[in-house]
Design an enzyme around this catalytic site. Sequence first.
Site, PDB file in Angstrom:
ATOM      1  N   HIS A  34       0.843  -1.213   0.131  1.00 21.74           N
ATOM      2  CA  HIS A  34      -0.227  -0.084  -0.156  1.00 21.74           C
ATOM      3  C   HIS A  34       0.903   1.196  -0.039  1.00 21.74           C
ATOM      4  O   HIS A  34       1.792   1.234   0.952  1.00 21.74           O
ATOM      5  CB  HIS A  34      -0.855  -0.019   1.099  1.00 21.74           C
ATOM      6  CG  HIS A  34      -1.860   1.294   1.282  1.00 21.74           C
ATOM      7  ND1 HIS A  34      -2.895   1.485   0.671  1.00 21.74           N
ATOM      8  CD2 HIS A  34      -1.530   2.447   1.971  1.00 21.74           C
ATOM      9  CE1 HIS A  34      -3.466   2.378   0.692  1.00 21.74           C
ATOM     10  NE2 HIS A  34      -2.576   3.120   1.809  1.00 21.74           N
ATOM     11  N   ASP A  66     -15.309   2.487   6.822  1.00 24.62           N
ATOM     12  CA  ASP A  66     -14.236   3.430   6.429  1.00 24.62           C
ATOM     13  C   ASP A  66     -14.810   3.918   5.277  1.00 24.62           C
ATOM     14  O   ASP A  66     -14.637   5.474   5.156  1.00 24.62           O
ATOM     15  CB  ASP A  66     -13.198   2.492   6.124  1.00 24.62           C
ATOM     16  CG  ASP A  66     -11.860   3.635   5.399  1.00 24.62           C
ATOM     17  OD1 ASP A  66     -11.478   4.435   6.285  1.00 24.62           O
ATOM     18  OD2 ASP A  66     -11.710   3.519   4.170  1.00 24.62           O
ATOM     19  N   ARG A  73     -14.763  12.412   7.106  1.00 24.00           N
ATOM     20  CA  ARG A  73     -13.515  13.221   7.497  1.00 24.00           C
ATOM     21  C   ARG A  73     -12.969  14.058   6.423  1.00 24.00           C
ATOM     22  O   ARG A  73     -12.431  15.385   6.672  1.00 24.00           O
ATOM     23  CB  ARG A  73     -12.481  12.039   7.852  1.00 24.00           C
ATOM     24  CG  ARG A  73     -12.707  11.327   9.090  1.00 24.00           C
ATOM     25  CD  ARG A  73     -11.681  10.135   8.972  1.00 24.00           C
ATOM     26  NE  ARG A  73     -10.348  10.488   8.784  1.00 24.00           N
ATOM     27  CZ  ARG A  73      -9.332   9.595   7.960  1.00 24.00           C
ATOM     28  NH1 ARG A  73      -9.793   8.647   7.553  1.00 24.00           N
ATOM     29  NH2 ARG A  73      -8.231  10.003   7.919  1.00 24.00           N
ATOM     30  N   SER A 127      -7.775   3.660   8.977  1.00 23.76           N
ATOM     31  CA  SER A 127      -8.539   3.525   7.712  1.00 23.76           C
ATOM     32  C   SER A 127      -7.837   2.707   6.696  1.00 23.76           C
ATOM     33  O   SER A 127      -8.463   1.907   5.975  1.00 23.76           O
ATOM     34  CB  SER A 127      -8.647   5.049   7.104  1.00 23.76           C
ATOM     35  OG  SER A 127      -8.950   4.906   5.718  1.00 23.76           O
ATOM     36  N   LYS A 130      -8.733  -1.485   5.438  1.00 22.54           N
ATOM     37  CA  LYS A 130      -9.210  -2.051   4.381  1.00 22.54           C
ATOM     38  C   LYS A 130      -8.037  -3.099   3.893  1.00 22.54           C
ATOM     39  O   LYS A 130      -8.458  -4.046   3.186  1.00 22.54           O
ATOM     40  CB  LYS A 130      -9.012  -0.706   3.281  1.00 22.54           C
ATOM     41  CG  LYS A 130     -10.338   0.183   3.426  1.00 22.54           C
ATOM     42  CD  LYS A 130     -10.148   1.389   2.528  1.00 22.54           C
ATOM     43  CE  LYS A 130      -9.276   2.199   2.994  1.00 22.54           C
ATOM     44  NZ  LYS A 130      -9.238   3.683   2.589  1.00 22.54           N
TER      45      LYS A 130
HETATM   46  N1  URA Z   1      -5.826   6.783   2.437  1.00 21.83           N
HETATM   47  C1  URA Z   1      -6.737   6.015   3.212  1.00 21.83           C
HETATM   48  O1  URA Z   1      -7.352   5.139   2.795  1.00 21.83           O
HETATM   49  N2  URA Z   1      -7.396   6.714   4.443  1.00 21.83           N
HETATM   50  C2  URA Z   1      -6.900   7.777   4.871  1.00 21.83           C
HETATM   51  O2  URA Z   1      -7.356   7.985   5.852  1.00 21.83           O
HETATM   52  C3  URA Z   1      -6.093   8.455   4.163  1.00 21.83           C
HETATM   53  C4  URA Z   1      -5.388   8.029   2.982  1.00 21.83           C
END
Ligand code: URA
Length: 434
Positions: free
Chosen positions: A82, A161, A168, A183, A187
């Site tokens: 990621h 999320d 947010r 977050s 995922k």
């Molecule tokens: N990327 C994400 O998936 N979540 C965040 O809060 C910030 C960047």
Amino acid sequence: MRPYEVIKAKRDGLELEPAVIRSFLDSYVKGDVTDYQMSAMTMAIFFRGLSARELGAWTRAMLESGEVLDLSDSPGVKVDKHSTGGVGDKVSLSLAPLAAACGVPVPMISGRGLGHTGGTLDKLEAIPGFRVDLQIPDYRRLVREVGACLIGQTATLAPADKKLYALRDVTATVDCIPLIASSIMSKKLAEGIDALVLDVKVGSGAFMKTLDDARTLARTMIGIGGEMGKQVVALLTDMDQPLGRTVGNALEVKEAVEMLRGQAPADYTELTLALTAEMLVLGKQARTIDEARTRLGEVIRNGAAERKFHEIVRAQGGDPAAIADLSRLPRAAKTVAITSERGGFVTGIDSEAIGLAAMALGAGREKTSDVIDPAVGFVLERKLGDRVAAGEALVTAHVNDERRLDEVKQRVRSAYRLGADAPARRSLVLERLS
Ligand code: URA
């Protein structure tokens, strides 16, 4: 506890019990905790933070708000990567086939671009026919049979999320380390991985502007992974200029294929190899980073990495002929050189400004409903440390719609900082944490 009491406790700096956190987040997903109550909560977290115990409970509640995939019927240690997002960052496109060609299964659920950063899904869709909307049974099958599958977020994975991120985004609570970490990790942990490599960007174009903040974010995510029994390695990497030479979807696909042929710019190649080597070690396909690097060199030289990319493209409905012969990818109607008004050495390139310029050309979205033009974007003719004379090209713009070209030129020119001396070379990988 009533939502009011939970918010008040967090506001006053008290530690919340895991069961309280779980109930608060579950109620939010159901709609019993309102958006305005969650807004107050995230703002309280912004100022008060979350303890390690709270963060674990928060992430677990987000993760378990939806389906958590179990890919244990698929052999091998499944590893994903990621990145916290960058401009010109097409690493996933080359990393997935490279890792898969070396025997590491890659289950990858990616995002779309919004604002100045590009998204892996939009890049993949520049390949004619490529589908990123596969259903979970197909995703599972392709991870097992092909060794990699790259799809978009589904409604069933970490739905908390999705709802929370949108909130947010409009309440000034995105740039909060515990909320970013939970977050991202919720995922990633939902997609069925055994281990994860993180690319945490540092610099002007990144979420994390300082090395200290990037380190804290990386350590927070490593900690969450550890608590969930997953190994996580993080590289902190420099994002003081766009990665590679291209920005724009089809242009980036082309560069990614060139990487698999061993013909891509040094910075993009180096970052991809550094991250993929970590995946090979985590995935038990190499004992050391050096051994992993040797294997990666082999699959580039013998064509196995490029063949694996063809296999992935075919399996996901795309036309492999379009990446075998790169001239078949979408192409813009014209190219325009955007020239420098002064001479000097390039001492900085504001990635965010380049990303916004690409968006103005049509390569990205200002709002989620915008349609992307896959063919447009930039080839960066000058990068950090290069010399440019007045009248020479900074970038070549690939253009279909000229309506905003003056704005694009203006944005590109102001993104480049020029000086009398070449800047000192910085290494791309600044730190490794595990
Ligand atoms: N990327 C994400 O998936 N979540 C965040 O809060 C910030 C960047």
